[in-house]
Design a protein around this motif. Structure first.
Motif, PDB file in Angstrom:
ATOM      1  N   LYS A  23      32.802  43.529 -30.421  1.00 28.75           N
ATOM      2  CA  LYS A  23      32.112  44.760 -30.802  1.00 28.75           C
ATOM      3  C   LYS A  23      30.595  44.596 -30.636  1.00 28.75           C
ATOM      4  CE  LYS A  23      31.422  48.101 -34.479  1.00 28.75           C
ATOM      5  NZ  LYS A  23      30.027  47.989 -34.827  1.00 28.75           N
ATOM      6  N   GLU A  27      28.102  46.704 -28.074  1.00 24.47           N
ATOM      7  CA  GLU A  27      26.918  47.413 -28.567  1.00 24.47           C
ATOM      8  C   GLU A  27      25.660  46.963 -27.826  1.00 24.47           C
ATOM      9  OE1 GLU A  27      27.128  46.588 -32.752  1.00 24.47           O
ATOM     10  OE2 GLU A  27      28.338  48.380 -33.147  1.00 24.47           O
ATOM     11  N   GLN A  68      36.248  49.245 -32.676  1.00 24.05           N
ATOM     12  CA  GLN A  68      35.965  49.421 -34.103  1.00 24.05           C
ATOM     13  C   GLN A  68      37.260  49.521 -34.902  1.00 24.05           C
ATOM     14  OE1 GLN A  68      32.779  49.585 -35.713  1.00 24.05           O
ATOM     15  NE2 GLN A  68      34.148  49.242 -37.430  1.00 24.05           N
ATOM     16  N   LYS A  69      38.241  50.238 -34.358  1.00 22.92           N
ATOM     17  CA  LYS A  69      39.525  50.390 -35.035  1.00 22.92           C
ATOM     18  C   LYS A  69      40.230  49.029 -35.169  1.00 22.92           C
ATOM     19  CE  LYS A  69      43.047  52.510 -33.062  1.00 22.92           C
ATOM     20  NZ  LYS A  69      43.860  53.554 -32.439  1.00 22.92           N
ATOM     21  N   ASN A  72      38.369  46.935 -37.821  1.00 23.31           N
ATOM     22  CA  ASN A  72      38.727  47.362 -39.174  1.00 23.31           C
ATOM     23  C   ASN A  72      40.097  46.820 -39.573  1.00 23.31           C
ATOM     24  OD1 ASN A  72      36.342  48.804 -39.340  1.00 23.31           O
ATOM     25  ND2 ASN A  72      37.290  50.775 -38.932  1.00 23.31           N
ATOM     26  N   SER A 106      29.584  44.050 -42.809  1.00 20.27           N
ATOM     27  CA  SER A 106      28.603  45.103 -42.554  1.00 20.27           C
ATOM     28  C   SER A 106      28.971  45.992 -41.368  1.00 20.27           C
ATOM     29  CB  SER A 106      27.229  44.490 -42.326  1.00 20.27           C
ATOM     30  OG  SER A 106      27.230  43.696 -41.156  1.00 20.27           O
ATOM     31  N   HIS A 107      29.936  45.570 -40.556  1.00 18.34           N
ATOM     32  CA  HIS A 107      30.338  46.343 -39.377  1.00 18.34           C
ATOM     33  C   HIS A 107      31.661  47.081 -39.568  1.00 18.34           C
ATOM     34  CE1 HIS A 107      27.249  45.028 -36.544  1.00 18.34           C
ATOM     35  NE2 HIS A 107      27.227  43.939 -37.280  1.00 18.34           N
ATOM     36  N   ILE A 108      32.149  47.081 -40.801  1.00 20.56           N
ATOM     37  CA  ILE A 108      33.423  47.743 -41.087  1.00 20.56           C
ATOM     38  C   ILE A 108      33.167  49.176 -41.517  1.00 20.56           C
ATOM     39  CG2 ILE A 108      35.499  47.664 -42.556  1.00 20.56           C
ATOM     40  CD1 ILE A 108      35.166  45.351 -40.483  1.00 20.56           C
ATOM     41  N   THR A 109      33.989  50.087 -40.982  1.00 19.25           N
ATOM     42  CA  THR A 109      33.901  51.484 -41.395  1.00 19.25           C
ATOM     43  C   THR A 109      35.161  51.841 -42.167  1.00 19.25           C
ATOM     44  OG1 THR A 109      34.904  52.222 -39.333  1.00 19.25           O
ATOM     45  CG2 THR A 109      32.511  52.140 -39.389  1.00 19.25           C
ATOM     46  N   ALA A 110      35.015  52.772 -43.066  1.00 18.96           N
ATOM     47  CA  ALA A 110      36.120  53.247 -43.924  1.00 18.96           C
ATOM     48  C   ALA A 110      37.354  52.601 -43.564  1.00 18.96           C
ATOM     49  CB  ALA A 110      36.256  54.752 -43.843  1.00 18.96           C
TER      50      ALA A 110
END
Length: 110
Positions: A23, A27, A68-69, A72, A106-110
């Motif tokens: 990831k 970026e 990202q998925k 997570n 810090s790079h995790i979303t919901a």
């Protein structure tokens, strides 16, 4: 024979670490391409070459949501394993897993 839980910790830690690096790499690549496009526009390069760079940027940005998925999923998978296997907290693999979880949090979303 080694504890299968430790093997799972090692595997899931590797998956999270690899996905996290992937990831970050995507970026950085997107930022570099955007900078290159900006420079090309400032220098007045041909529109064709700018569009080609824009296509590269789109490809990179299209990969980011999937990455990202996966990040997570790997994070939550490893975190759940670490939380349930607290009796392994003296193991080197357990400590490595906790470190990777903290680094990637810090790079995790919901």
């Amino acid at each position: 024979m080694a504890d299968p839980r430790i093997k799972q910790l090692r595997i899931k830690t590797g998956i999270l670490k690899r996905t996290y690096k992937e990831k970050i790499s995507y970026e950085k690549e997107a930022e570099q391409i955007q900078e290159k496009i900006r420079k090309m526009q400032e220098e007045g390069q041909e529109v064709y070459y700018i569009k080609k760079q824009d296509q590269l940027l789109q490809e990179t940005q299209n990969v980011l949501p999937d990455t990202q998925k996966r990040l997570n999923a790997a994070y939550h998978d490893l975190k759940t394993l670490v939380e349930t296997e607290t009796e392994l907290e003296e193991a080197e693999e357990y400590l490595a897993a906790k470190t990777v979880i903290e680094e990637s949090a810090s790079h995790i979303t919901a």
